[in-house]
Write a protein that holds these residues in place. Structure first.
Motif, PDB file in Angstrom:
ATOM      1  N   ASP A   9      -4.339  -7.376  -3.794  1.00 41.91           N
ATOM      2  CA  ASP A   9      -5.575  -7.936  -4.343  1.00 41.91           C
ATOM      3  C   ASP A   9      -5.760  -9.464  -3.886  1.00 41.91           C
ATOM      4  O   ASP A   9      -6.946  -9.534  -3.728  1.00 41.91           O
ATOM      5  N   GLU A  10      -4.871 -10.086  -3.414  1.00 39.70           N
ATOM      6  CA  GLU A  10      -5.115 -11.381  -2.537  1.00 39.70           C
ATOM      7  C   GLU A  10      -6.040 -11.200  -1.664  1.00 39.70           C
ATOM      8  O   GLU A  10      -7.090 -12.072  -1.253  1.00 39.70           O
ATOM      9  N   LEU A  11      -5.769 -10.115  -0.474  1.00 40.92           N
ATOM     10  CA  LEU A  11      -6.655  -9.804   0.519  1.00 40.92           C
ATOM     11  C   LEU A  11      -7.953  -9.430   0.207  1.00 40.92           C
ATOM     12  O   LEU A  11      -8.918  -9.987   0.747  1.00 40.92           O
ATOM     13  N   ILE A  12      -8.181  -8.743  -1.025  1.00 36.15           N
ATOM     14  CA  ILE A  12      -9.582  -8.225  -1.551  1.00 36.15           C
ATOM     15  C   ILE A  12     -10.231  -9.585  -2.016  1.00 36.15           C
ATOM     16  O   ILE A  12     -11.441  -9.830  -1.804  1.00 36.15           O
ATOM     17  N   ASP A  13      -9.663 -10.452  -2.836  1.00 30.66           N
ATOM     18  CA  ASP A  13     -10.176 -11.671  -3.316  1.00 30.66           C
ATOM     19  C   ASP A  13     -10.891 -12.384  -2.262  1.00 30.66           C
ATOM     20  O   ASP A  13     -11.758 -12.995  -2.066  1.00 30.66           O
ATOM     21  N   ILE A  32     -12.531 -11.455  15.726  1.00 34.26           N
ATOM     22  CA  ILE A  32     -12.159 -10.008  15.581  1.00 34.26           C
ATOM     23  C   ILE A  32     -10.529  -9.949  15.315  1.00 34.26           C
ATOM     24  O   ILE A  32     -10.234  -9.947  16.513  1.00 34.26           O
ATOM     25  N   LEU A  33     -10.128  -9.725  14.263  1.00 28.96           N
ATOM     26  CA  LEU A  33      -8.511  -9.875  14.218  1.00 28.96           C
ATOM     27  C   LEU A  33      -8.134  -8.599  14.583  1.00 28.96           C
ATOM     28  O   LEU A  33      -8.526  -7.722  13.946  1.00 28.96           O
ATOM     29  N   VAL A  34      -6.815  -8.588  15.366  1.00 27.05           N
ATOM     30  CA  VAL A  34      -6.600  -7.318  15.686  1.00 27.05           C
ATOM     31  C   VAL A  34      -4.913  -7.197  16.064  1.00 27.05           C
ATOM     32  O   VAL A  34      -4.370  -8.384  16.171  1.00 27.05           O
ATOM     33  N   ALA A  35      -4.301  -6.302  15.855  1.00 24.72           N
ATOM     34  CA  ALA A  35      -2.830  -6.017  15.947  1.00 24.72           C
ATOM     35  C   ALA A  35      -2.749  -4.563  15.625  1.00 24.72           C
ATOM     36  O   ALA A  35      -3.421  -3.774  15.356  1.00 24.72           O
ATOM     37  N   GLN A  36      -1.519  -4.239  16.042  1.00 27.36           N
ATOM     38  CA  GLN A  36      -1.141  -2.778  15.683  1.00 27.36           C
ATOM     39  C   GLN A  36      -1.210  -2.425  14.152  1.00 27.36           C
ATOM     40  O   GLN A  36      -1.773  -1.505  13.640  1.00 27.36           O
ATOM     41  N   GLU A  37      -1.096  -3.601  13.411  1.00 28.38           N
ATOM     42  CA  GLU A  37      -1.255  -3.622  11.914  1.00 28.38           C
ATOM     43  C   GLU A  37      -1.650  -4.857  11.491  1.00 28.38           C
ATOM     44  O   GLU A  37      -0.603  -5.628  11.781  1.00 28.38           O
ATOM     45  N   THR A  38      -2.738  -5.299  11.065  1.00 30.63           N
ATOM     46  CA  THR A  38      -3.134  -6.832  10.699  1.00 30.63           C
ATOM     47  C   THR A  38      -2.584  -6.988   9.165  1.00 30.63           C
ATOM     48  O   THR A  38      -2.341  -8.136   9.011  1.00 30.63           O
ATOM     49  N   THR A  39      -2.476  -6.159   8.413  1.00 28.92           N
ATOM     50  CA  THR A  39      -2.232  -6.199   7.051  1.00 28.92           C
ATOM     51  C   THR A  39      -0.849  -6.829   6.798  1.00 28.92           C
ATOM     52  O   THR A  39      -0.597  -7.480   5.788  1.00 28.92           O
ATOM     53  N   LEU A  40      -0.001  -6.599   7.717  1.00 32.52           N
ATOM     54  CA  LEU A  40       1.663  -7.201   7.564  1.00 32.52           C
ATOM     55  C   LEU A  40       1.723  -8.470   8.150  1.00 32.52           C
ATOM     56  O   LEU A  40       2.701  -9.116   8.348  1.00 32.52           O
ATOM     57  N   TYR A  41       0.478  -8.978   8.481  1.00 32.50           N
ATOM     58  CA  TYR A  41       0.754 -10.383   9.343  1.00 32.50           C
ATOM     59  C   TYR A  41       1.507 -11.417   8.510  1.00 32.50           C
ATOM     60  O   TYR A  41       1.158 -11.643   7.235  1.00 32.50           O
ATOM     61  N   GLY A  42       2.620 -11.808   9.158  1.00 31.71           N
ATOM     62  CA  GLY A  42       3.495 -12.985   8.613  1.00 31.71           C
ATOM     63  C   GLY A  42       4.431 -12.789   7.788  1.00 31.71           C
ATOM     64  O   GLY A  42       5.289 -13.467   7.741  1.00 31.71           O
ATOM     65  N   LYS A  43       4.437 -11.562   7.536  1.00 31.15           N
ATOM     66  CA  LYS A  43       5.710 -10.851   6.896  1.00 31.15           C
ATOM     67  C   LYS A  43       7.210 -11.187   7.361  1.00 31.15           C
ATOM     68  O   LYS A  43       8.175 -11.752   6.879  1.00 31.15           O
ATOM     69  N   ASP A  44       7.139 -11.385   8.808  1.00 30.88           N
ATOM     70  CA  ASP A  44       8.311 -11.330   9.378  1.00 30.88           C
ATOM     71  C   ASP A  44       8.488 -13.082   9.594  1.00 30.88           C
ATOM     72  O   ASP A  44       9.840 -13.159   9.626  1.00 30.88           O
ATOM     73  N   LEU A  45       7.402 -13.838   9.624  1.00 35.63           N
ATOM     74  CA  LEU A  45       7.841 -15.186   9.716  1.00 35.63           C
ATOM     75  C   LEU A  45       7.811 -15.944   8.455  1.00 35.63           C
ATOM     76  O   LEU A  45       8.838 -16.843   8.548  1.00 35.63           O
ATOM     77  N   TYR A  46       7.243 -15.502   7.503  1.00 36.02           N
ATOM     78  CA  TYR A  46       7.012 -16.717   6.337  1.00 36.02           C
ATOM     79  C   TYR A  46       7.388 -15.656   5.102  1.00 36.02           C
ATOM     80  O   TYR A  46       7.615 -16.302   3.962  1.00 36.02           O
ATOM     81  N   GLY A  47       7.912 -14.463   5.361  1.00 36.18           N
ATOM     82  CA  GLY A  47       8.565 -13.860   3.933  1.00 36.18           C
ATOM     83  C   GLY A  47       7.687 -13.141   3.123  1.00 36.18           C
ATOM     84  O   GLY A  47       7.916 -12.476   2.084  1.00 36.18           O
ATOM     85  N   PRO A  80      -3.719   0.984   4.729  1.00 35.26           N
ATOM     86  CA  PRO A  80      -4.316   0.986   3.293  1.00 35.26           C
ATOM     87  C   PRO A  80      -3.189   0.523   2.486  1.00 35.26           C
ATOM     88  O   PRO A  80      -3.581  -0.163   1.437  1.00 35.26           O
ATOM     89  N   GLU A  81      -1.812   1.088   2.574  1.00 33.04           N
ATOM     90  CA  GLU A  81      -0.988   0.696   1.480  1.00 33.04           C
ATOM     91  C   GLU A  81      -0.429  -0.679   1.625  1.00 33.04           C
ATOM     92  O   GLU A  81       0.183  -1.348   0.789  1.00 33.04           O
ATOM     93  N   GLU A  82      -0.969  -1.639   2.628  1.00 37.23           N
ATOM     94  CA  GLU A  82      -0.459  -2.865   2.710  1.00 37.23           C
ATOM     95  C   GLU A  82      -1.600  -3.773   2.498  1.00 37.23           C
ATOM     96  O   GLU A  82      -1.353  -5.118   2.172  1.00 37.23           O
TER      97      GLU A  82
END
Length: 456
Positions: A252-256, A205-220, A247-249
């Protein structure tokens, strides 16, 4: 018996109390893993505890009160029991350092949110009578511990993929006590997940304060889809569930990936908080009602069997009766599968706490109750609609003296959603996956029978 860092020998029992969210629970399991490596034992019996660690929460007022009361209860044990050391860790410690030192002097050590990996040193130093508080800057990289002690029963585990938040919603204290958003490196998460699978974990079960932004800070770029694909490659993992998606994050790739990868549950937790545009603006949210409608519509078109959970805040400052009625209509039209409502909590230090138009507590709670009554009707009807379907379910346990097992489907996150009660004389184990024909519903819960042999 205690013999400090030289001997690494302990005859000490530690009691952990984890309060608040599942992200806190993941932190607690990490601390327990670190202490277990040092040789400590754990107990749930406060009468047998030599050390107590309370991982505190202060997200809202009720959580703050619970944390304080728990610390006070443990403080009493230092006078009446065998307890020698009391550690306050986590959010309350980070936010109210001076107040805890002054008001609860029985607390021997404070450990901040970014210093949890120093729990070994904190406990050992306190036992040696030289306790010091452990805090680091809020920009520190998140701690990673592969040797967690699982407290969830072993067949599912929370995988914390990031720390902190950069959104700055006007009602929220999280950035001030946990810092800006910081992702945990992908390879560290994959290694941790592989270790969990080896221990028997079947559901991540993936958790964070927000999971949808994962990696933006590390990988751009937002890298949750890439992480999901890597986790799905791990042998033994059966389900991957995603919580806390803004929801705003959602891309389409995540939905796919959700639609195409069989291991990713068709379940999404999207805390929208409100539907009135004026309230959303005051909250500092980054969506409009129309954007929420479009996003929900897209998810249901692309993943027809998706289960959507959300949370709302009632009685936010300035919320008029018209705003509330707009929210009520939105909930009625969207028909979320799962929904929770929290009366607004006026948190000191947040912009919302200083806003004009604070709503009376009785009104906040009445509006909460009205929304939950509506959602109850929706949820009961959705449960009835599941009758006749055959679903995969994971066994959670057995009802004593009955041939009935408690299970969860992909539509049910642990601790927050409903259950599926399965009648069978077969011998099943916790963590088994079975196919179940739903034969009836009882309010939020489902009732069923085995459709075929257990899957594996």
């Amino acid at each position: 018996m205690y013999r400090g860092k030289k001997g690494y020998r302990f005859d000490m029992n530690i009691m952990f109390v984890s309060l608040g969210c599942d992200k806190n629970l993941a932190d607690t399991e990490m601390m327990m893993g670190l202490l277990e490596k040092r040789g400590f034992s754990f107990t749930d019996d406060e009468a047998l505890a030599d050390v107590a660690v309370v991982n505190t929460c202060c997200f809202i007022e009720d959580a703050k009160i619970e944390s304080i009361q728990t610390l006070l209860g443990m403080a009493e044990l230092k006078q009446t029991g065998r307890l020698k050391v009391l550690v306050a860790a986590g959010c309350l410690s980070q936010r109210y350092q001076e107040e805890i030192r002054k008001e609860i002097p029985e607390v021997d050590v404070l450990v901040g949110t970014t210093a949890l990996e120093e729990i070994m040193e904190a406990v050992e130093e306190a036992l040696e009578g030289r306790g010091r508080n452990h805090f680091r800057g809020l920009g520190e990289a998140p701690a990673v511990c592969r040797d967690r002690v699982l407290t969830t029963g072993g067949h599912y585990a929370y995988l914390k993929i990031a720390e902190g938040c950069s959104k700055r919603c006007t009602y929220c204290v999280i950035p001030s006590i946990r810092g800006d958003y910081r992702s945990i490196p992908l390879e560290d998460l994959v290694s941790q997940a592989a270790d969990l699978a080896e221990k028997g974990v079947r559901e991540l079960i993936l958790v964070a304060q927000e999971t949808t932004l994962y990696g933006k800070d590390l990988y751009g770029e937002k890298s949750l889809p890439r992480l999901l694909k890597r986790l799905a490659e791990i042998e033994g993992i059966r389900w991957i569930r995603i919580l806390y998606c803004y929801p705003e994050e959602i891309t389409d790739e995540l939905i796919d990936v959700m639609a195409e990868e069989p291991k990713v549950c068709h379940y999404l937790d999207i805390p929208i908080q409100h539907a009135s545009d004026s309230v959303l603006r005051r909250m500092g949210r980054r969506t409009t009602q129309e954007e929420l409608r479009q996003g929900i519509r897209l998810l249901r078109e692309r993943i027809p069997d998706i289960c959507l959970r959300t949370t709302l805040i009632s009685g936010f400052p300035g919320e008029t009766q018209e705003d509330f009625e707009e929210l009520y209509r939105f909930v009625n039209e969207m028909e979320f599968d799962r929904l929770g409502v929290f009366p607004y909590s006026q948190e000191e230090g947040t912009p919302a706490a200083m806003m004009s138009g604070q709503v009376e507590q009785s009104v906040r709670e009445a509006r909460r109750d009205e929304l939950m009554e509506l959602q109850q009707e929706i949820a009961f009807e959705k449960a009835r609609d599941m009758v006749g379907r055959t679903l995969t379910a994971v066994i959670e346990g057995k009802i004593a003296e009955e041939d009935v097992y408690v299970a969860r489907t992909y539509r049910d996150a642990p601790q927050v959603d409903g259950y599926l009660f399965v009648s069978t004389s077969a011998c099943l184990l916790t963590g088994d996956f079975v196919r179940v024909l739903v034969t009836d519903s009882n309010e939020y819960d489902l009732i069923g029978e085995i459709a075929d042999d257990r899957e594996d």
